[in-house]
Motif scaffolding. Structure first.
Motif, PDB file in Angstrom:
ATOM      1  N   ASP A 247       0.874  -1.180   0.000  1.00 41.79           N
ATOM      2  CA  ASP A 247       0.000   0.000   0.000  1.00 41.79           C
ATOM      3  C   ASP A 247       0.905   1.222   0.000  1.00 41.79           C
ATOM      4  O   ASP A 247       1.536   1.543   1.014  1.00 41.79           O
ATOM      5  N   PRO A 248       1.007   1.935  -1.139  1.00 41.40           N
ATOM      6  CA  PRO A 248       1.927   3.080  -1.201  1.00 41.40           C
ATOM      7  C   PRO A 248       1.388   4.328  -0.519  1.00 41.40           C
ATOM      8  O   PRO A 248       2.130   5.294  -0.350  1.00 41.40           O
ATOM      9  N   PHE A 249       0.104   4.332  -0.147  1.00 40.49           N
ATOM     10  CA  PHE A 249      -0.507   5.481   0.546  1.00 40.49           C
ATOM     11  C   PHE A 249      -1.200   4.943   1.796  1.00 40.49           C
ATOM     12  O   PHE A 249      -2.425   4.919   1.886  1.00 40.49           O
ATOM     13  N   LEU A 250      -0.392   4.524   2.746  1.00 43.37           N
ATOM     14  CA  LEU A 250      -0.903   3.683   3.846  1.00 43.37           C
ATOM     15  C   LEU A 250      -1.865   4.412   4.773  1.00 43.37           C
ATOM     16  O   LEU A 250      -2.743   3.788   5.370  1.00 43.37           O
ATOM     17  N   GLY A 251      -1.712   5.733   4.925  1.00 46.06           N
ATOM     18  CA  GLY A 251      -2.603   6.476   5.816  1.00 46.06           C
ATOM     19  C   GLY A 251      -2.589   5.888   7.210  1.00 46.06           C
ATOM     20  O   GLY A 251      -1.531   5.666   7.809  1.00 46.06           O
ATOM     21  N   SER A 252      -3.776   5.546   7.716  1.00 43.00           N
ATOM     22  CA  SER A 252      -3.896   5.045   9.085  1.00 43.00           C
ATOM     23  C   SER A 252      -3.593   3.551   9.185  1.00 43.00           C
ATOM     24  O   SER A 252      -3.775   2.959  10.247  1.00 43.00           O
ATOM     25  N   GLY A 253      -3.173   2.927   8.097  1.00 40.73           N
ATOM     26  CA  GLY A 253      -2.687   1.544   8.175  1.00 40.73           C
ATOM     27  C   GLY A 253      -3.747   0.477   7.950  1.00 40.73           C
ATOM     28  O   GLY A 253      -3.533  -0.691   8.284  1.00 40.73           O
ATOM     29  N   THR A 254      -4.868   0.837   7.314  1.00 42.11           N
ATOM     30  CA  THR A 254      -5.950  -0.150   7.148  1.00 42.11           C
ATOM     31  C   THR A 254      -5.465  -1.391   6.390  1.00 42.11           C
ATOM     32  O   THR A 254      -5.712  -2.525   6.814  1.00 42.11           O
ATOM     33  N   THR A 255      -4.763  -1.178   5.297  1.00 40.80           N
ATOM     34  CA  THR A 255      -4.315  -2.328   4.494  1.00 40.80           C
ATOM     35  C   THR A 255      -3.375  -3.222   5.295  1.00 40.80           C
ATOM     36  O   THR A 255      -3.485  -4.454   5.267  1.00 40.80           O
ATOM     37  N   ALA A 256      -2.456  -2.605   6.031  1.00 39.60           N
ATOM     38  CA  ALA A 256      -1.494  -3.405   6.795  1.00 39.60           C
ATOM     39  C   ALA A 256      -2.210  -4.187   7.896  1.00 39.60           C
ATOM     40  O   ALA A 256      -1.906  -5.369   8.135  1.00 39.60           O
ATOM     41  N   ALA A 257      -3.170  -3.549   8.548  1.00 38.19           N
ATOM     42  CA  ALA A 257      -3.891  -4.219   9.634  1.00 38.19           C
ATOM     43  C   ALA A 257      -4.668  -5.427   9.102  1.00 38.19           C
ATOM     44  O   ALA A 257      -4.632  -6.515   9.684  1.00 38.19           O
ATOM     45  N   VAL A 258      -5.332  -5.237   7.973  1.00 41.48           N
ATOM     46  CA  VAL A 258      -6.130  -6.343   7.415  1.00 41.48           C
ATOM     47  C   VAL A 258      -5.199  -7.435   6.884  1.00 41.48           C
ATOM     48  O   VAL A 258      -5.458  -8.625   7.055  1.00 41.48           O
ATOM     49  N   ALA A 259      -4.104  -7.009   6.253  1.00 38.99           N
ATOM     50  CA  ALA A 259      -3.146  -7.998   5.719  1.00 38.99           C
ATOM     51  C   ALA A 259      -2.619  -8.862   6.861  1.00 38.99           C
ATOM     52  O   ALA A 259      -2.548 -10.091   6.747  1.00 38.99           O
ATOM     53  N   LYS A 260      -2.277  -8.244   7.961  1.00 42.75           N
ATOM     54  CA  LYS A 260      -1.742  -9.022   9.077  1.00 42.75           C
ATOM     55  C   LYS A 260      -2.814  -9.985   9.608  1.00 42.75           C
ATOM     56  O   LYS A 260      -2.538 -11.156   9.860  1.00 42.75           O
ATOM     57  N   ARG A 261      -4.035  -9.485   9.748  1.00 42.12           N
ATOM     58  CA  ARG A 261      -5.119 -10.352  10.258  1.00 42.12           C
ATOM     59  C   ARG A 261      -5.340 -11.543   9.336  1.00 42.12           C
ATOM     60  O   ARG A 261      -5.545 -12.664   9.792  1.00 42.12           O
ATOM     61  N   ALA A 285      -1.470  -4.089  17.276  1.00 43.12           N
ATOM     62  CA  ALA A 285      -2.554  -4.636  18.105  1.00 43.12           C
ATOM     63  C   ALA A 285      -3.339  -5.743  17.395  1.00 43.12           C
ATOM     64  O   ALA A 285      -4.207  -6.370  17.994  1.00 43.12           O
ATOM     65  N   VAL A 286      -3.010  -5.991  16.130  1.00 38.56           N
ATOM     66  CA  VAL A 286      -3.791  -6.982  15.359  1.00 38.56           C
ATOM     67  C   VAL A 286      -3.243  -8.384  15.609  1.00 38.56           C
ATOM     68  O   VAL A 286      -2.043  -8.616  15.542  1.00 38.56           O
ATOM     69  N   GLU A 287      -4.116  -9.308  15.875  1.00 39.27           N
ATOM     70  CA  GLU A 287      -3.748 -10.725  15.992  1.00 39.27           C
ATOM     71  C   GLU A 287      -4.078 -11.427  14.672  1.00 39.27           C
ATOM     72  O   GLU A 287      -5.235 -11.372  14.224  1.00 39.27           O
ATOM     73  N   PRO A 288      -3.112 -12.090  14.051  1.00 44.80           N
ATOM     74  CA  PRO A 288      -3.452 -12.838  12.830  1.00 44.80           C
ATOM     75  C   PRO A 288      -4.468 -13.935  13.144  1.00 44.80           C
ATOM     76  O   PRO A 288      -4.426 -14.536  14.213  1.00 44.80           O
ATOM     77  N   LEU A 289      -5.376 -14.173  12.213  1.00 46.19           N
ATOM     78  CA  LEU A 289      -6.349 -15.249  12.391  1.00 46.19           C
ATOM     79  C   LEU A 289      -5.630 -16.598  12.356  1.00 46.19           C
ATOM     80  O   LEU A 289      -4.603 -16.748  11.675  1.00 46.19           O
ATOM     81  N   ALA A 290      -6.184 -17.561  13.056  1.00 50.13           N
ATOM     82  CA  ALA A 290      -5.618 -18.914  12.975  1.00 50.13           C
ATOM     83  C   ALA A 290      -5.687 -19.370  11.516  1.00 50.13           C
ATOM     84  O   ALA A 290      -6.668 -19.071  10.814  1.00 50.13           O
ATOM     85  N   THR A 291      -4.643 -20.078  11.088  1.00 47.70           N
ATOM     86  CA  THR A 291      -4.550 -20.457   9.675  1.00 47.70           C
ATOM     87  C   THR A 291      -5.813 -21.183   9.204  1.00 47.70           C
ATOM     88  O   THR A 291      -6.309 -20.933   8.101  1.00 47.70           O
ATOM     89  N   GLU A 292      -6.348 -22.046  10.069  1.00 47.47           N
ATOM     90  CA  GLU A 292      -7.513 -22.843   9.620  1.00 47.47           C
ATOM     91  C   GLU A 292      -8.769 -21.994   9.490  1.00 47.47           C
ATOM     92  O   GLU A 292      -9.762 -22.428   8.913  1.00 47.47           O
ATOM     93  N   LEU A 293      -8.717 -20.758   9.987  1.00 44.39           N
ATOM     94  CA  LEU A 293      -9.893 -19.889   9.859  1.00 44.39           C
ATOM     95  C   LEU A 293      -9.855 -19.039   8.590  1.00 44.39           C
ATOM     96  O   LEU A 293     -10.782 -18.299   8.295  1.00 44.39           O
ATOM     97  N   LEU A 294      -8.755 -19.144   7.831  1.00 45.40           N
ATOM     98  CA  LEU A 294      -8.652 -18.302   6.640  1.00 45.40           C
ATOM     99  C   LEU A 294      -9.556 -18.803   5.515  1.00 45.40           C
ATOM    100  O   LEU A 294      -9.865 -18.067   4.586  1.00 45.40           O
ATOM    101  N   GLY A 295      -9.978 -20.071   5.625  1.00 43.29           N
ATOM    102  CA  GLY A 295     -10.999 -20.590   4.723  1.00 43.29           C
ATOM    103  C   GLY A 295     -10.611 -20.529   3.271  1.00 43.29           C
ATOM    104  O   GLY A 295     -11.350 -19.999   2.460  1.00 43.29           O
ATOM    105  N   GLU A 296      -9.473 -21.066   2.942  1.00 38.57           N
ATOM    106  CA  GLU A 296      -9.076 -21.058   1.526  1.00 38.57           C
ATOM    107  C   GLU A 296      -9.945 -22.033   0.736  1.00 38.57           C
ATOM    108  O   GLU A 296      -9.966 -23.225   1.030  1.00 38.57           O
ATOM    109  N   THR A 297     -10.657 -21.543  -0.247  1.00 39.93           N
ATOM    110  CA  THR A 297     -11.475 -22.410  -1.097  1.00 39.93           C
ATOM    111  C   THR A 297     -10.643 -22.799  -2.304  1.00 39.93           C
ATOM    112  O   THR A 297     -10.157 -21.920  -3.013  1.00 39.93           O
ATOM    113  N   PRO A 298     -10.435 -24.116  -2.513  1.00 40.21           N
ATOM    114  CA  PRO A 298      -9.568 -24.481  -3.629  1.00 40.21           C
ATOM    115  C   PRO A 298     -10.128 -23.985  -4.953  1.00 40.21           C
ATOM    116  O   PRO A 298     -11.338 -24.044  -5.186  1.00 40.21           O
TER     117      PRO A 298
END
Ligand SMILES: C[S@@+](CC[C@H](N)C(=O)[O-])C[C@H]1O[C@@H](n2cnc3c(N)ncnc32)[C@H](O)[C@@H]1O
Length: 392
Positions: A247-261, A285-298
């Motif tokens: 995100d080249p215009f990060l502002g308040s960090g929304t993209t980084a926060a969601v990416a980490k989650r 302050a963001v906790e990444p979601l547990a891997t199994e909760l990411l719900g990757e649909t093949p």
């Protein structure tokens, strides 16, 4: 950025914070999760800083550039209270041609660091999105979609002189017309939309409530903080866990926060140290979601190719079996060589499916059905069983 500030980064991922001069980049925090590329928030001008990043690096870019709102006077509500509009210096440009030059420079800088099959989402309003769209085509990007973010709670038009401005537009583009293998999690999007194809009109509220960052005096930290749900939709649609997002215009960090989650890696660039600092605290302050909760649909495209003949050879569908379409109007017979026959017509499940419908193409796996003790099922189910039992 002070070291003391960094001590408060209670993060599990590694976040590197660097200032304008790359030589002064300091790692402020290091922890347990090992990652190939560090998550990074860079304080500086994106055009300058992108030049020092390696080419072909990012899988996905989300850009929320200055809108160049061109506000001529302050805006008041009917009760004469002031509207908290975007009148910051970072949003001001002397002319359209200045803005176009800026857009061309940042788009070129972003393009260089995108992977060949990477894609870019850029968001804007009627003030800038048409200019950005034209410039990105001039720069060789290939537009895949424009997406309308319809706002559930838009700001009214206080003067009653125009329609309520109730949407923003996102342009989704690949790096070039020949970049065909970009990530689009089609199946996941469809599943998320009650099994109907995800459409290009998205409905989300603007960022309010507890999600909105406020300073100690209760003022908004950033005037244009985007809703996390919007960014999450983008990341879920066009990236995979572990992908690197810019995100080249990060502002308040929304993209980084969601990416980490969502367990994507990120690099965010923000010129204003106050915003960058807010972003760093937010991300920490963001906790990444547990891997199994990411719900990757093949993805069906990524699945192993299986021929109809292999399924017949494996005995999962037998020569002589009759297949029919869902409406039971057409019937074909399976032959030992993996073709199907309808009277004098014979060919692949796809070719005969297309012929009987008078269409140029057909997915025979989903068109043809076979009778089982439990009722009719698409022959795709037999292919799934084949994939499950036979080694790759
Ligand atoms: C529209 S806002 C982005 C808001 C962000 N999406 C969020 O959710 O908070 C644009 C941001 O870009 C920053 N900015 C403007 N020009 C920049 C530049 N040349 N390099 C880096 N950041 C810049 C501004 O300070 C502002 O925070």
């Amino acid at each position: 950025m002070r070291i003391a500030h960094a001590e408060s980064l209670g993060s599990k991922s590694q976040i590197k914070v660097s200032r304008t001069e790359p030589s002064k980049a300091r790692r402020l925090h290091a922890v347990s999760t090992v990652r190939t590329v560090e998550d990074e928030i860079i304080i500086g001008d994106c055009i300058e800083r992108l030049a020092s990043l390696p080419a072909d690096t990012f899988d996905l870019v989300f850009a929320d550039p200055p809108y160049n709102l061109q506000l001529e006077s302050s805006l008041t509500r009917p009760d004469q209270s002031m509207v908290d509009a975007v009148d910051d210096d970072w949003d001001k440009f002397a002319s359209f041609s200045d803005y176009d030059g800026f857009t061309r420079r940042w788009l070129a800088a972003v393009k260089r660091v995108m992977k060949r099959n990477g894609t870019l989402f850029v968001i804007g309003s009627y003030h800038n999105i048409f200019r950005v769209g034209a410039t990105l085509q001039d720069e060789g990007f290939w537009i895949l979609n424009d997406i309308v973010w319809r706002k559930a709670n838009p700001m009214p038009n206080f003067r009653g002189r125009r329609f309520t401005n109730a949407h923003e537009t996102l342009i989704w583009a690949s790096r070039s017309p020949d970049a065909k293998s970009y990530t689009f999690n089609y199946e996941a999007m469809k599943a998320a939309n009650d099994d109907c194809q995800m459409r290009s009109d998205w409905f989300f509220p603007i960022c309010t409530g507890t999600e909105r960052l406020k300073d100690d005096a209760g003022r908004k930290v950033h005037p244009t903080q985007k809703p996390e749900a919007l960014i999450a939709r983008i990341l879920l649609a066009a990236s995979k866990p572990g992908d690197l997002v810019l995100d080249p215009f990060l502002g308040s960090g929304t993209t980084a926060a969601v990416a980490k989650r969502l367990r994507r890696r990120f690099v965010g660039i923000e010129r204003d140290p106050v915003y960058a600092r807010a972003a760093i605290e937010r991300v920490a302050a963001v906790e990444p979601l547990a891997t199994e909760l990411l719900g990757e649909t093949p993805s069906k495209r990524a699945e192993r190719r299986v021929s109809f003949l292999s399924v017949v050879e494996a005995g999962l569908i037998r020569p002589g079996e009759m297949l029919s379409d869902a409406g039971r109007r057409h019937q074909v017979q399976v032959r030992a060589d993996g073709t199907v026959a309808l009277g004098a017509i014979a060919g692949s499940i796809h070719k005969v499916g297309a012929l009987v419908q008078g269409l140029p193409s057909c997915n025979g796996w989903t068109f043809w059905q076979r009778r089982t003790p439990a009722g009719f099922e698409a022959i795709d189910a037999a292919r799934e069983r084949f994939r499950a039992v036979s080694p790759a």
